[in-house]
Design an enzyme around this catalytic site. Structure first.
Site, PDB file in Angstrom:
ATOM      1  N   ARG A 128      -7.409 -77.489 -25.396  1.00  0.00           N
ATOM      2  CA  ARG A 128      -6.771 -76.206 -25.091  1.00  0.00           C
ATOM      3  C   ARG A 128      -7.852 -75.147 -24.840  1.00  0.00           C
ATOM      4  NH1 ARG A 128      -1.605 -75.091 -26.756  1.00  0.00           N
ATOM      5  NH2 ARG A 128      -1.971 -73.234 -25.479  1.00  0.00           N
ATOM      6  N   ASP A 163       6.975 -84.540 -28.861  1.00  0.00           N
ATOM      7  CA  ASP A 163       6.908 -83.171 -29.362  1.00  0.00           C
ATOM      8  C   ASP A 163       8.048 -83.014 -30.365  1.00  0.00           C
ATOM      9  OD1 ASP A 163       6.436 -80.453 -29.715  1.00  0.00           O
ATOM     10  OD2 ASP A 163       7.316 -79.844 -27.798  1.00  0.00           O
ATOM     11  N   GLN A 218      -0.568 -75.959 -22.093  1.00  0.00           N
ATOM     12  CA  GLN A 218      -0.597 -77.257 -22.771  1.00  0.00           C
ATOM     13  C   GLN A 218      -0.834 -78.370 -21.748  1.00  0.00           C
ATOM     14  OE1 GLN A 218      -0.282 -77.821 -26.253  1.00  0.00           O
ATOM     15  NE2 GLN A 218      -1.064 -79.795 -25.589  1.00  0.00           N
ATOM     16  N   HIS A 236       5.334 -74.720 -20.710  1.00  0.00           N
ATOM     17  CA  HIS A 236       4.089 -74.554 -21.487  1.00  0.00           C
ATOM     18  C   HIS A 236       2.921 -75.058 -20.631  1.00  0.00           C
ATOM     19  CE1 HIS A 236       1.510 -73.768 -24.712  1.00  0.00           C
ATOM     20  NE2 HIS A 236       1.914 -74.646 -25.617  1.00  0.00           N
ATOM     21  N   ARG A 275       3.273 -65.281 -24.970  1.00  0.00           N
ATOM     22  CA  ARG A 275       4.163 -66.331 -25.504  1.00  0.00           C
ATOM     23  C   ARG A 275       5.464 -65.626 -25.876  1.00  0.00           C
ATOM     24  NH1 ARG A 275       3.068 -71.016 -29.917  1.00  0.00           N
ATOM     25  NH2 ARG A 275       2.141 -71.866 -28.029  1.00  0.00           N
ATOM     26  N   CYS A 301       1.568 -82.319 -28.633  1.00  0.00           N
ATOM     27  CA  CYS A 301       0.995 -80.977 -28.408  1.00  0.00           C
ATOM     28  C   CYS A 301       0.693 -80.267 -29.716  1.00  0.00           C
ATOM     29  CB  CYS A 301       1.945 -80.142 -27.563  1.00  0.00           C
ATOM     30  SG  CYS A 301       3.582 -79.967 -28.305  1.00  0.00           S
TER      31      CYS A 301
HETATM   32  N1   CP Z   1       0.525 -76.647 -28.829  1.00  0.00           N
HETATM   33  C1   CP Z   1       0.641 -75.336 -29.097  1.00  0.00           C
HETATM   34  O1   CP Z   1       0.932 -74.511 -28.224  1.00  0.00           O
HETATM   35  O2   CP Z   1       0.398 -75.005 -30.398  1.00  0.00           O
HETATM   36  P1   CP Z   1       0.615 -73.591 -31.080  1.00  0.00           P
HETATM   37  O3   CP Z   1       2.096 -73.350 -31.184  1.00  0.00           O
HETATM   38  O4   CP Z   1      -0.051 -73.724 -32.424  1.00  0.00           O
HETATM   39  O5   CP Z   1      -0.026 -72.538 -30.224  1.00  0.00           O
HETATM   40  N1  NVA Z   2       8.345 -77.430 -27.918  1.00  0.00           N
HETATM   41  C1  NVA Z   2       7.621 -76.715 -28.939  1.00  0.00           C
HETATM   42  C2  NVA Z   2       6.186 -76.590 -28.562  1.00  0.00           C
HETATM   43  C3  NVA Z   2       5.320 -75.872 -29.557  1.00  0.00           C
HETATM   44  C4  NVA Z   2       3.900 -75.766 -29.098  1.00  0.00           C
HETATM   45  C5  NVA Z   2       8.259 -75.350 -29.147  1.00  0.00           C
HETATM   46  O1  NVA Z   2       8.586 -74.700 -28.157  1.00  0.00           O
HETATM   47  O2  NVA Z   2       8.425 -74.950 -30.300  1.00  0.00           O
END
Ligand code: CP
Ligand code: NVA
Length: 297
Positions: free
Chosen positions: A284, A218, A131, A128, A101, A256
């Protein structure tokens, strides 16, 4: 093979991952174990915070008979002078897969180019895909397939962009509403067209939800966008993008997570029986176990 974008999988490969996920979910419910990661290790690189991604991958590795190592922003040299290509080659000498990430999507691309083990995108500023796997699994469970209409009401962000491509692959009917100036990248829409279908695009949330079976949103301010917070909150709230009980009606609600109550969604919507966000979060785990089993087979 890497999983950096949802369309790294063909339709058949995506179907294989979802089928494995459903099988593994049923096995887990029956208390059965799986061996797909027996003796194998997943490295998990996190430049940004995470609840679901971190815990679902780590738990998933354990449930598949393997092991996961959490590597936070200050645990390794990536981000402190060591380039992604060196991190990729060193980790590949130890582990069987890498999940990352990161902020810059180009960093997962570089990890993927230099690693000799599969690299999985656990979220970048652009995409993502993990997700989307869980979301497609959730939709499939709820609608017994993909014959449904989903309305995205929010930012054209990483989660939205992967959903656009995933919907095109499986043939899910998607309409995307974003405020003017916050839409999905043109390259993503072009790619969706190549894969099968572009989503309908609008700036009108009411029009988007009309005729939809489910509404997905989101956060308005994604991780890394904190300097744009005041501007985005103003733009999204003025354009009527908060998902309220009125806007949602009797449709299912997807997110999400994490959610910012009072910003993109009201507390009442999140706490309502229409919200299927906890199933998305649970899936997930199952979807990523299906992915790991597929990539390591
Ligand atoms: N939806 C998601 O990726 O959540 P986190 O940021 O908690 O991993
Ligand atoms: N769009 C959000 C998703 C978090 C899971 C971000 O990137 O912060």
């Amino acid at each position: 093979m890497n999983f950096l974008n949802i369309d790294d999988l063909t339709g058949a490969q995506l179907e294989d991952v979802l089928t494995r996920a459903i099988d593994l979910k049923e096995r887990t419910a029956r208390g059965k174990t799986a061996e797909a990661m027996s003796g194998r290790t997943l490295a998990m690189i996190f430049e940004k915070p995470s609840t679901r991604t971190r815990v679902s991958f780590e738990t998933g590795a354990t449930q598949l008979g393997g092991h996961a190592i959490f590597l936070g922003p200050d645990d390794i040299h990536l981000g402190h002078g060591e380039p992604a290509k060196d991190t990729a080659r060193a980790l590949s000498r130890y582990v069987d897969a890498i999940m990352a990430r990161v902020f810059d999507h180009e960093d997962v691309v570089e990890l993927g180019e230099y690693a000799t083990v599969p690299v999985i995108n656990g979220l970048t500023d652009d995409a993502h895909p993990c997700q989307t796997l869980a979301d497609l699994l959730t939709i499939r469970e709820r609608f017994d397939g993909f014959d449904a209409r989903l309305a995205w009401v929010g930012d054209g962000n990483n989660v939205c962009q992967s959903l656009v491509l995933g919907a095109a692959i499986v043939g899910l009917d998607l309409v995307v509403a974003t405020p003017e100036g916050y839409g999905v990248d043109d390259a993503v829409l072009d790619r969706a067209a190549e894969l099968g279908s572009k989503p309908e695009i609008t700036t009108d949330p009411e029009a988007a939800v009309s005729g939809a079976d489910a509404v997905y949103t989101d956060v308005w301010v994604s991780m890394g966008e904190e300097s744009e917070r005041a501007e985005k909150l103003d733009a999204f709230s003025r354009a009527g993008f908060r998902v309220t009980e009125d806007l949602l009606g009797d449709r299912l609600f997807m997110h999400c997570l994490p959610a910012h109550r009072g910003e993109e969604v009201t507390d009442a919507v999140l706490e309502s029986d229409n919200a299927i966000v906890w199933s998305q979060a649970e899936n997930r785990l199952h979807a990523q176990k299906g992915l790991l089993a597929s990539l390591l087979s």
